[in-house]
Design a protein around this motif. Structure first.
Motif, PDB file in Angstrom:
ATOM      1  N   LEU A   1       0.820 -62.016  47.513  1.00  0.00           N
ATOM      2  CA  LEU A   1       2.179 -62.727  46.666  1.00  0.00           C
ATOM      3  C   LEU A   1       3.502 -63.105  47.908  1.00  0.00           C
ATOM      4  N   SER A   2       2.474 -64.776  47.564  1.00  0.00           N
ATOM      5  CA  SER A   2       3.567 -65.372  48.231  1.00  0.00           C
ATOM      6  C   SER A   2       5.429 -65.951  47.939  1.00  0.00           C
ATOM      7  N   CYS A   3       6.189 -65.198  48.362  1.00  0.00           N
ATOM      8  CA  CYS A   3       7.409 -65.258  47.724  1.00  0.00           C
ATOM      9  C   CYS A   3       7.852 -66.748  48.243  1.00  0.00           C
ATOM     10  N   ASP A   4       7.151 -67.748  49.333  1.00  0.00           N
ATOM     11  CA  ASP A   4       8.410 -69.099  49.703  1.00  0.00           C
ATOM     12  C   ASP A   4       8.422 -69.962  49.259  1.00  0.00           C
ATOM     13  N   ASN A   5       9.175 -70.440  48.662  1.00  0.00           N
ATOM     14  CA  ASN A   5       9.979 -71.600  48.201  1.00  0.00           C
ATOM     15  C   ASN A   5       8.893 -72.768  48.404  1.00  0.00           C
TER      16      ASN A   5
ATOM     17  N   VAL B   1      10.568 -68.830  43.130  1.00  0.00           N
ATOM     18  CA  VAL B   1      11.737 -68.228  43.658  1.00  0.00           C
ATOM     19  C   VAL B   1      12.328 -68.694  43.726  1.00  0.00           C
ATOM     20  N   ASP B   2      14.123 -68.257  42.826  1.00  0.00           N
ATOM     21  CA  ASP B   2      15.027 -69.246  43.757  1.00  0.00           C
ATOM     22  C   ASP B   2      16.245 -68.687  43.669  1.00  0.00           C
ATOM     23  N   ARG B   3      16.990 -68.891  44.463  1.00  0.00           N
ATOM     24  CA  ARG B   3      18.828 -68.174  44.961  1.00  0.00           C
ATOM     25  C   ARG B   3      19.194 -68.814  46.319  1.00  0.00           C
TER      26      ARG B   3
ATOM     27  N   VAL C   1       3.029 -70.977  36.314  1.00  0.00           N
ATOM     28  CA  VAL C   1       3.551 -71.073  37.115  1.00  0.00           C
ATOM     29  C   VAL C   1       4.328 -72.853  37.474  1.00  0.00           C
ATOM     30  N   LYS C   2       3.168 -73.629  37.402  1.00  0.00           N
ATOM     31  CA  LYS C   2       3.154 -74.889  37.445  1.00  0.00           C
ATOM     32  C   LYS C   2       4.532 -75.459  36.891  1.00  0.00           C
ATOM     33  N   PRO C   3       4.791 -76.126  35.551  1.00  0.00           N
ATOM     34  CA  PRO C   3       5.891 -76.345  34.823  1.00  0.00           C
ATOM     35  C   PRO C   3       7.636 -76.144  35.332  1.00  0.00           C
ATOM     36  N   TYR C   4       7.512 -74.704  35.297  1.00  0.00           N
ATOM     37  CA  TYR C   4       9.101 -73.641  36.126  1.00  0.00           C
ATOM     38  C   TYR C   4       8.879 -74.478  37.574  1.00  0.00           C
ATOM     39  N   GLU C   5       7.942 -74.636  38.124  1.00  0.00           N
ATOM     40  CA  GLU C   5       7.545 -74.655  39.417  1.00  0.00           C
ATOM     41  C   GLU C   5       8.265 -76.349  39.710  1.00  0.00           C
ATOM     42  N   LEU C   6       7.910 -77.521  39.124  1.00  0.00           N
ATOM     43  CA  LEU C   6       7.919 -78.809  39.333  1.00  0.00           C
ATOM     44  C   LEU C   6       9.365 -79.147  38.944  1.00  0.00           C
TER      45      LEU C   6
END
Length: 531
Positions: A205-209, A247-249, A306-311
């Motif tokens: 599981l990558s948690c990198d931005n 991921v976002d914070r 996840v791609k739509p949220y990521e974009l």
């Protein structure tokens, strides 16, 4: 949570954070402590890269989940891990405080402090062979290996964005695959041994931005495995999960001021506290063949794609950082919230987002993109985060082709405006000339600064020289419409200043909508008067 240190704690009684003083801490009104018995936890996750972001994000979500009385999630605690010297230094600090972390969430009118207890150990960092980490990866209780490595840790080819088997570190790894020294070599070896031992594989599981982070991690693992054993690579492809995630914070670095805050306001010493904004978001693809914690119970969104949220995040949040930072630097503003307080920068940023960025983003499920942008504006304006402009300006040569050039290309294709984003790119070029508008010299702030600086100085006479950097601009740099807009913007910045250039864009944007409600709303807050 009261923002003051309890009067009952005297200077003489300030002690280091540890399980030993946890009972005393639990009696304070200023701090939330783990709502569970840490002695009852067992590890189901190894996390490699225990930085501030991991502890503010993944570790806090797991702390929330384990703290639910009916979650039955005690088997999902974290083992910290790392392979670098700074990982060993972090381990030494956290070991002294029984792996506890103070997490302080701050904004202008709000402060909340809590102790994160979801990490229960940190695997000893023992290069070059990393035997303790190898042994831990073979523990059948470990069902997830999560990563926060930063983009450079994935060994990507700059031109293709894919795994680079010719990277010097990978070439060295290939010389002795039975004694791996990289994270991905260790993962491939562990998966190979688990396969032949009849053990289920763990999920990676990558948690990198980074965009498509699960696909990137999969490319590194399978790319390395193919060089070792084609059959193993096929087995990994068929059996190991590599979920993409967003991921976002916003989580700044920790300094002496943050450590002093904990000592004065909470009454103990933490060698590595974490300070962040209250907001956090985690969107995950549900691809965990060996099982996962029920993180949906604490706000994590599981989605098919996840791609739509990521974009959305890359274009709006990361793109907005890239759009404001160089103007702020040229005007010698120090922090992101200072830029948001600047009437011209903030108005320009809002115009560009509404006119050029948001229209380039396809619909996102259950999300209003304009509401999301307003949320980002509020987050950027948080004065307690003190996110530095220098940090956001760093490595523009990597940020521009990720965050700015793609929406330009799509807008050119679809006939939409590109003038604001061309101005953003021109401000980056002007920044790379090396001086603020006051004449103060900038410190080099890019891995390729010397080349960028030389090219930016030449672009003062011929702006198209800058666009000839095909590794950054690609076909966009050869587009006549974009080149004209970029050249005009750079000349305006050079002759009249960056504020004037932004003001001209704002004027043109408001004129476009002057007969609509949107145009009237823009005029109501804009620093530019339209006659």
């Amino acid at each position: 949570v009261k923002k003051r240190r309890p009067e009952s704690i005297s200077e003489e009684r300030v002690e280091p954070l540890s399980d030993t003083i946890l009972q005393d801490i639990q009696n304070q009104l200023t701090l939330n402590t783990p709502a569970y018995d840490r002695n009852q936890l067992t590890a189901g996750i190894i996390h490699i890269g225990v930085g501030n972001f991991h502890r503010a994000h993944q570790a806090s979500y797991l702390d929330d989940l384990i703290g639910l009385a009916d979650s039955y999630s005690n088997e999902w605690a974290i083992l910290g891990a790392g392979i670098m010297p700074f990982d060993a230094a972090k381990r030494e600090i956290l070991e002294k405080q029984d792996w506890l972390t103070t997490l302080v969430e701050r904004q202008a009118d709000y402060v909340s402090a809590r102790l994160i207890g979801s990490m229960i150990d940190f695997i000893p960092v023992e290069p070059p062979n990393h035997d303790p980490l190898k042994a831990a990866l073979m523990n059948p209780a470990i069902k997830i290996v999560s990563l926060t490595l930063t983009e450079g840790g994935y060994f990507l080819n700059d031109a293709t964005g894919s795994f680079d088997p010719t990277h010097p570190t990978i070439v060295e790894e290939l010389a002795n695959l039975n004694a791996p020294k990289t994270v991905f070599g260790l993962i491939v070896q562990a998966l190979k041994i688990r396969r032949y031992a009849g053990m289920p594989p763990f999920t990676v599981l990558s948690c990198d931005n980074i965009p498509h982070n699960g696909d990137v991690a999969k490319g590194a693992v399978i790319g390395l495995a193919k060089l070792w054993d084609e059959e193993l690579a096929s087995w990994i492809d068929a059996n190991v999960g590599f979920p993409n995630s967003m991921v976002d914070r916003i989580t700044p670095m920790t300094g002496d001021a943050e450590r002093q805050f904990v000592k004065e306001e909470l009454g103990y010493e933490d060698g590595a506290p974490v300070f962040c904004e209250p907001y956090k978001q985690w969107i995950l693809e549900d691809n965990f063949p060996s099982g996962r914690p029920a993180l949906e119970r604490v706000g994590v969104q599981f989605v098919p794609d996840v791609k739509p949220y990521e974009l959305m995040k890359i274009r709006i949040l990361n793109g907005a950082h890239a759009a404001l930072c160089y103007a702020a630097a040229l005007l010698e503003l120090k922090h992101v919230h200072d830029a948001m307080d600047h009437p011209v920068i903030s108005a320009f940023l809002d115009c560009v987002q509404r006119n050029e960025v948001i229209p380039s983003i396809p619909p996102v499920p259950d999300t209003d993109l304009y509401d999301y942008w307003e949320l980002i504006q509020a987050r950027f304006g948080n004065p307690m985060i003190a996110d530095s402009i220098d940090r956001i300006c760093f490595d523009g040569a990597s940020r521009q082709p990720k965050f700015i050039i793609p929406p330009v290309a799509e807008n050119l294709r679809d006939g939409r405006s590109i003038d604001g984003l061309a101005l953003v790119s021109a401000m980056w070029c002007r920044y790379c000339q090396g001086r603020a508008e006051s004449g103060r010299e900038f410190e080099p702030n890019d891995p390729t600064w010397d080349k960028l600086h030389e090219t930016a100085l030449k672009a003062a006479d011929d702006p198209t020289v800058w666009l000839n950097m095909t590794g950054i601009y690609g076909s966009v740099g050869r587009n006549t419409r974009f080149a004209k807009s970029f050249s005009s913007a750079l000349r305006t910045i050079s002759s009249a200043g960056v504020e004037k250039a932004m003001q001209e864009y704002i004027k043109n944007y408001i004129r476009k909508y002057i007969g609509t409600g949107l145009g009237k709303a823009m005029q109501s807050y804009s620093p530019i008067k339209i006659s």
